[in-house]
Structures are given as structure tokens and as C-alpha cells.
Write an enzyme that holds these catalytic residues in place. Structure first.
Site, PDB file in Angstrom:
ATOM      1  N   CYS A  40      -1.563   4.280  11.093  1.00 22.91           N
ATOM      2  CA  CYS A  40      -1.410   5.548  11.813  1.00 22.91           C
ATOM      3  C   CYS A  40      -2.677   5.825  12.622  1.00 22.91           C
ATOM      4  O   CYS A  40      -3.117   6.958  12.738  1.00 22.91           O
ATOM      5  CB  CYS A  40      -1.086   6.687  10.859  1.00 22.91           C
ATOM      6  SG  CYS A  40      -2.282   6.927   9.562  1.00 22.91           S
ATOM      7  N   TYR A  71     -11.206  -4.943   6.488  1.00 20.03           N
ATOM      8  CA  TYR A  71     -10.504  -4.719   5.207  1.00 20.03           C
ATOM      9  C   TYR A  71      -9.005  -5.011   5.380  1.00 20.03           C
ATOM     10  O   TYR A  71      -8.365  -5.649   4.552  1.00 20.03           O
ATOM     11  CB  TYR A  71     -10.745  -3.265   4.793  1.00 20.03           C
ATOM     12  CG  TYR A  71     -10.269  -2.878   3.413  1.00 20.03           C
ATOM     13  CD1 TYR A  71     -10.858  -3.414   2.284  1.00 20.03           C
ATOM     14  CD2 TYR A  71      -9.243  -1.961   3.249  1.00 20.03           C
ATOM     15  CE1 TYR A  71     -10.438  -3.045   1.008  1.00 20.03           C
ATOM     16  CE2 TYR A  71      -8.808  -1.577   1.986  1.00 20.03           C
ATOM     17  CZ  TYR A  71      -9.410  -2.121   0.875  1.00 20.03           C
ATOM     18  OH  TYR A  71      -8.993  -1.750  -0.377  1.00 20.03           O
ATOM     19  N   GLY A  91       6.326   7.489   0.273  1.00 17.91           N
ATOM     20  CA  GLY A  91       7.352   7.926   1.232  1.00 17.91           C
ATOM     21  C   GLY A  91       8.182   6.758   1.748  1.00 17.91           C
ATOM     22  O   GLY A  91       9.418   6.814   1.770  1.00 17.91           O
ATOM     23  N   LYS A  92       7.498   5.692   2.138  1.00 15.56           N
ATOM     24  CA  LYS A  92       8.248   4.560   2.707  1.00 15.56           C
ATOM     25  C   LYS A  92       8.952   3.777   1.599  1.00 15.56           C
ATOM     26  O   LYS A  92      10.001   3.185   1.829  1.00 15.56           O
ATOM     27  CB  LYS A  92       7.312   3.651   3.518  1.00 15.56           C
ATOM     28  CG  LYS A  92       6.749   4.370   4.738  1.00 15.56           C
ATOM     29  CD  LYS A  92       5.887   3.484   5.600  1.00 15.56           C
ATOM     30  CE  LYS A  92       5.137   4.291   6.641  1.00 15.56           C
ATOM     31  NZ  LYS A  92       4.027   5.086   6.092  1.00 15.56           N
ATOM     32  N   CYS A  95       0.889  -1.175   0.000  1.00 14.88           N
ATOM     33  CA  CYS A  95       0.000   0.000   0.000  1.00 14.88           C
ATOM     34  C   CYS A  95       0.920   1.216   0.000  1.00 14.88           C
ATOM     35  O   CYS A  95       1.204   1.785   1.057  1.00 14.88           O
ATOM     36  CB  CYS A  95      -0.891  -0.006   1.235  1.00 14.88           C
ATOM     37  SG  CYS A  95      -1.974  -1.437   1.300  1.00 14.88           S
ATOM     38  N   ALA A  96       1.403   1.572  -1.162  1.00 16.02           N
ATOM     39  CA  ALA A  96       2.606   2.402  -1.213  1.00 16.02           C
ATOM     40  C   ALA A  96       2.372   3.895  -1.383  1.00 16.02           C
ATOM     41  O   ALA A  96       3.225   4.697  -1.006  1.00 16.02           O
ATOM     42  CB  ALA A  96       3.497   1.909  -2.348  1.00 16.02           C
ATOM     43  N   GLU A 147       4.685 -16.747  -1.962  1.00 14.95           N
ATOM     44  CA  GLU A 147       5.954 -16.860  -1.237  1.00 14.95           C
ATOM     45  C   GLU A 147       7.139 -16.428  -2.098  1.00 14.95           C
ATOM     46  O   GLU A 147       8.172 -17.099  -2.147  1.00 14.95           O
ATOM     47  CB  GLU A 147       6.115 -18.292  -0.700  1.00 14.95           C
ATOM     48  CG  GLU A 147       4.876 -18.701   0.100  1.00 14.95           C
ATOM     49  CD  GLU A 147       5.078 -19.836   1.077  1.00 14.95           C
ATOM     50  OE1 GLU A 147       5.906 -20.708   0.799  1.00 14.95           O
ATOM     51  OE2 GLU A 147       4.389 -19.848   2.124  1.00 14.95           O
TER      52      GLU A 147
HETATM   53  C1  LIG Z   1      -1.388   4.710   4.817  1.00 14.30           C
HETATM   54  S1  LIG Z   1      -1.536   4.931   3.121  1.00 14.30           S
HETATM   55  C2  LIG Z   1       0.042   4.443   2.535  1.00 14.30           C
HETATM   56  C3  LIG Z   1       1.149   5.464   2.754  1.00 14.30           C
HETATM   57  C4  LIG Z   1       2.436   5.038   2.102  1.00 14.30           C
HETATM   58  N1  LIG Z   1       2.858   3.713   2.519  1.00 14.30           N
HETATM   59  C5  LIG Z   1       3.560   6.023   2.343  1.00 14.30           C
HETATM   60  O1  LIG Z   1       4.339   5.812   3.275  1.00 14.30           O
HETATM   61  O2  LIG Z   1       3.674   6.998   1.604  1.00 14.30           O
HETATM   62  C6  LIG Z   1      -2.533   3.563   2.674  1.00 14.30           C
HETATM   63  C7  LIG Z   1      -2.651   3.348   1.198  1.00 14.30           C
HETATM   64  O3  LIG Z   1      -3.359   2.132   0.984  1.00 14.30           O
HETATM   65  C8  LIG Z   1      -3.963   2.222  -0.272  1.00 14.30           C
HETATM   66  N2  LIG Z   1      -4.922   1.109  -0.445  1.00 14.30           N
HETATM   67  C9  LIG Z   1      -6.204   1.007  -0.012  1.00 14.30           C
HETATM   68  N3  LIG Z   1      -6.725  -0.171  -0.374  1.00 14.30           N
HETATM   69  C10 LIG Z   1      -5.758  -0.851  -1.033  1.00 14.30           C
HETATM   70  C11 LIG Z   1      -5.681  -2.114  -1.664  1.00 14.30           C
HETATM   71  N4  LIG Z   1      -6.735  -2.953  -1.687  1.00 14.30           N
HETATM   72  N5  LIG Z   1      -4.529  -2.466  -2.261  1.00 14.30           N
HETATM   73  C12 LIG Z   1      -3.456  -1.635  -2.249  1.00 14.30           C
HETATM   74  N6  LIG Z   1      -3.462  -0.410  -1.673  1.00 14.30           N
HETATM   75  C13 LIG Z   1      -4.597  -0.037  -1.073  1.00 14.30           C
HETATM   76  C14 LIG Z   1      -4.547   3.608  -0.265  1.00 14.30           C
HETATM   77  O4  LIG Z   1      -4.809   4.028  -1.588  1.00 14.30           O
HETATM   78  C15 LIG Z   1      -3.428   4.402   0.416  1.00 14.30           C
HETATM   79  O5  LIG Z   1      -2.583   4.974  -0.533  1.00 14.30           O
END
Ligand SMILES: C[S@@+](CC[C@H](N)C(=O)[O-])C[C@H]1O[C@@H](n2cnc3c(N)ncnc32)[C@H](O)[C@@H]1O
Length: 445
Positions: A404, A381, A311-312, A306-307, A346
Site C-alpha cells: 500500500c 526486507y 482482511g484478505k 503476511c496476514a 513448492e
Molecule cells: C500490510 S500488513 C498485512 C495486512 C493483511 N494482509 C490484511 O489484509 O489484513 C503487513 C503484515 O506483515 C507482517 N510482517 C512483517 N514482517 C513479517 C515477516 N517476516 N513474516 C510475516 N509477516 C510479517 C506485519 O506484522 C503486518 O501484519
């Protein structure tokens, strides 16, 4: 004019910040009433330090420290900064507060009332941009010193009855500003009258004002001002210098409306566009921590599930010293599962699941509107995402789950669920807020 009045940053927490009662009941029961009260107070104010992550692929923390020494005095006087003792790629810049703000003593007779969202950004060090402005004292000119007030939303009465374009009568605003400080103003609304001037009306009023020889249409409409029966309250979060007049603040779509000069919380917000461009990035410490806990090795294959906005991801690549493969995914709207290529089970050495969450831990927040049903749905979810992550990580590999939020349903309960559902997972030492590291000890296949 600005003085620190307390060493306890939470003492002046904005006590009127509303939470959904079911959510606060749930969290108080789960975390303990006293602990939840402390968390609530902390969430209502900004963190007192800003964190920048050094791109150690291109420079060193020492070099950046030296550059900051030259740059910061121009931007912020007397900012203390130092590398984080355990995460040397993170430099912490120390802020201060709460400071008491006195618009009357500073000679700020006029006010700009801003939205809650804009208030949260200003509290974190941003300037005040035009879209955040809701209401302005009649006759405000560029260059005027203004008290910046946040309209605290209350459920059922957004913006305390103040909508974008509202005109504050000068005399009433002066009276409210005279009382101004960083404390709540439940009665400030009583001192505000509005000419109820949405844009079209304001344009009409502009013509009337031009005919009357004044720049500000409110000068000609103020006599017809309507008192606002506001159910909410206003808090003063700082003083600033108007960069444009009242009419322009509602006519243009972009730009800085008020340049902040004093804030209740002074949080360093360094400009990183100059010589430091590409060498550092602003990133909250918990985010740095999540990537650091995963600690992917150079040459490994890593999935950041979930990128966005990434940032990460960049930190993972940095930790891998540019060697290996980082696959960064996010949700794609309108692309059915059939079109997704998928990955072999895996096949990853490390998986970061920085899950979408209710974000109840982000600071500062001046309103928490999330409902209990959302907390529970989000947790379910996240469990589906966890199931996918467990499938994709190799035996011997590592998976980090981070959020968060402070909701135990999304944090500890989901970790418990993962351990109960997948005996192949072992919890490594979990630290910080909220990061859980799992080691996959055997195969699921
Ligand atoms: C907390 S944010 C991620 C922040 C990111 N890791 C960073 O450090 O910049 C959560 C992310 O999960 C994504 N998301 C939601 N449902 C998802 C799914 N089914 N598959 C992948 N990403 C998903 C959202 O679009 C959102 O960008």
C-alpha cells in the site's frame, strides 16, 4: 450551512502536509514531478467512497443492497451506493466533498484541537474519541457546537506546540473560529493562548474552580494563560457537538468526545453491527483487488504470508468457497526460527505476499514522516520475503505481491528484481495499485 464548493476533490488538499524532503525528492524523480504532485494532493484527502465486501458464502450482494437501502437512510441521508462493476462482491458507498465549513456562520464559538492521527480518522468518517483531543476552549460544556481543528504536525514541532491538556482562551478561540474553514490556518496559532495545563495542573485548577463556583478550571486559570508560539498550523475539518465538557475530556480515557455533524469530506461510515453483522466487512477496494487477483480455486492450498489482521485471508477463504486450505501467517515476536515448523518447498498452489511496506499510499495522511533510509530498508526486507514466497509456490502456481505504498523501490523495482533473480517467474497482467501477479512456470529445485 454545508455546501459543495468544488467538483475537484483535490482542489482543497491540505497543502501544508509535510513530506521528508529527501523522500519527496526521490519520489518526484522516480514518478515525475507532476505525477508526484497529483499523488501528494490525493493522499492528503480521504477517498470519496467507502467499500464493503459482501460475504458471499452467507448472503448475496443483492440481499445486502436491499438491507442497506433500509439501513442507510437512518445513518446517512442520500448516500448513493452500488456494486462495483468488475467486483460485484464489493459495494461502493459514495461520499462527497470538499464542503466549506464556516464555524462562525454555524455559531460554533469554541474549538477542540485534535491530534493529526485523530484528524485522519475523523476525515474517514469516525467520531472524535477522547484520546485524540489535545486542546479545548475554556468553558466548553456538553452540548456546545464546536469547530474541530487538526494540529498539523511539523517535523521538529509535534502538534504545533499544543499538547494534550492545553486550554484555549475563549476570546482567542472565537477569533480563530471566525476565520475557520477547511483551509490552512498558518496564523491560527497566534490566536491561541494556553493555560499550559497538563493534567496535574488541571486537577489543581479544578479545585480552584470549584472554590470559585465554576465547573471549568480554565475559567480560573485563563488569566494566567501563556501564549503558544506554535510553529505549525491548524485546519478546520468539521463541526460537532461536544458530548462532554472540557474537564471531562481530559479526565476520562475513553468515549466519544465530539459527535461530528459536518465534515469537510462526508464519507459514509455505516454501522455494520446490526442485521448486517457477519454478512459484510469494511474493506478498501485495493485490498479486495489483491485477493481477487490471486483468485485461489476451491480445494487448493494457499499461503497468506503476511496476514494480520486477516482482511484478505477471509476473502481468500470466500473465493475458495470454504473448500481447501488457507494458511495465514504473520510475524511472531520472540519465536526463534528453530521453533518455526517451516513448509515443504513448492507446496502451495497460491501465495499472497501482502508485504509490510512504508504505507505511503494510505489516505488521508496529514503528515508523511517516513525517511528515505526506511524506504530502502523496507524494499530490501520485502526482497527477503519474496525469496521465501518463490520457494514455497508450486510450479504452475501463482504468487501475488502487493503493497500500500507509492514507493517504486518497494513496487516496480522489487518486481524487476524478482523477475531478474528468478527466471521461473513470469509477470501476469498487472493492474491497480500496487498488485503484481506472477506465475511460476517451472521448478526451482
Ligand atoms: C500490510 S500488513 C498485512 C495486512 C493483511 N494482509 C490484511 O489484509 O489484513 C503487513 C503484515 O506483515 C507482517 N510482517 C512483517 N514482517 C513479517 C515477516 N517476516 N513474516 C510475516 N509477516 C510479517 C506485519 O506484522 C503486518 O501484519
Amino acid at each position: 450551512m454545508t455546501q459543495t464548493t468544488s467538483s475537484n476533490p483535490n482542489e482543497h488538499a491540505f497543502t501544508e502536509v509535510s513530506w521528508d524532503p529527501q523522500v519527496s525528492g526521490f519520489l518526484a524523480a522516480a514518478l515525475g514531478a507532476e505525477q508526484f504532485r497529483r499523488i501528494q494532493a490525493a493522499i492528503a484527502v480521504p477517498p470519496l467512497s467507502t467499500c464493503v465486501r459482501v460475504n458471499t458464502l452467507r448472503t448475496s450482494t443483492q440481499d445486502v443492497m436491499q438491507q442497506l437501502q433500509g439501513l442507510l437512510p437512518q445513518q446517512h441521508s442520500a448516500v448513493h451506493f452500488a456494486p462495483h462493476p468488475q467486483l460485484p462482491m464489493a459495494i461502493l458507498l459514495q461520499g462527497s466533498g470538499p464542503h466549506s465549513i464556516s464555524p462562525a456562520a454555524a455559531g460554533a464559538a469554541k474549538q477542540v484541537v485534535i491530534s493529526r492521527k485523530a484528524g485522519e480518522a475523523v476525515l474517514r468518517g469516525a467520531q472524535l474519541f477522547v484520546p485524540g483531543v489535545l486542546a479545548v476552549t475554556s468553558g466548553l460544556q456538553a452540548g456546545d457546537l464546536v469547530a474541530v481543528m487538526v494540529a498539523l504536525d511539523k517535523p521538529g514541532s509535534p502538534h504545533s506546540g499544543i499538547t494534550r491538556g492545553t486550554v484555549l482562551l475563549a476570546a482567542a478561540a472565537a477569533a480563530a473560529a471566525a476565520n475557520g474553514s477547511n483551509f490552512s490556518h498558518p496564523s491560527a496559532a497566534a490566536g491561541i493562548a494556553a493555560a499550559a495545563a497538563p493534567l496535574a495542573e488541571a486537577q489543581h485548577a479544578t479545585a480552584a474552580a470549584a472554590a470559585a463556583g465554576t465547573d471549568d478550571p480554565a475559567d480560573s486559570t485563563a488569566a494566567a494563560g501563556v501564549p503558544v508560539a506554535a510553529a505549525g498550523s491548524l485546519i478546520c475539518i468539521g463541526l460537532g457537538r461536544a458530548k462532554m465538557g472540557r474537564v471531562e475530556m481530559f479526565r476520562v480515557q475513553h468515549g466519544v468526545a465530539v459527535e461530528m455533524e459536518q465534515r469537510v469530506y462526508e464519507v459514509p461510515s455505516p454501522t455494520l453491527d446490526g442485521p448486517l453483522k457477519g454478512l459484510v466487512m469494511l474493506q478498501n477496494l485495493p485490498s479486495i483487488l489483491a485477493a481477487q487477483v490471486l483468485n485461489p480455486q476451491p480445494g487448493s492450498r494457499v499461503l497468506d504470508m503476511c496476514a494480520a489482521p486477516g482482511g484478505k485471508t477471509t476473502m481468500l477463504a470466500q473465493l475458495m468457497r470454504g473448500k481447501g486450505q488457507v494458511i495465514a501467517l504473520d510475524r511472531l515476536y520472540g519465536l526463534g526460527p528453530a521453533k518455526c515448523p517451516g513448509f515443504a518447498p513448492e507446496s502451495f498452489d497460491a501465495v499472497l505476499l501482502d508485504a509490510p511496506c512504508t504505507a505511503l499510499g494510505l489516505r488521508p495522511r496529514l503528515l508523511q514522516q517516513q525517511q528515505l533510509s526506511l524506504l530502502l530498508e523496507t524494499a530490501a526486507y520485502q526482497r527477503a520475503l519474496l525469496a521465501a514466497a518463490v520457494q514455497l509456490v508450486k510450479p504452475g502456481g501463482v504468487m501475488v505481491y502487493s503493497t500500500c505504498t507509492i514507493s517504486p523501490a518497494e513496487n516496480e523495482v522489487n518486481v524487476r528484481h524478482a523477475l531478474d533473480s528468478y527466471p521461473c517467474l513470469q509477470l501476469a497482467d498487472t493492474i491497480g495499485f500496487f498488485v503484481a501477479e506472477f506465475v511460476k512456470t517451472c521448478s526451482l529445485l
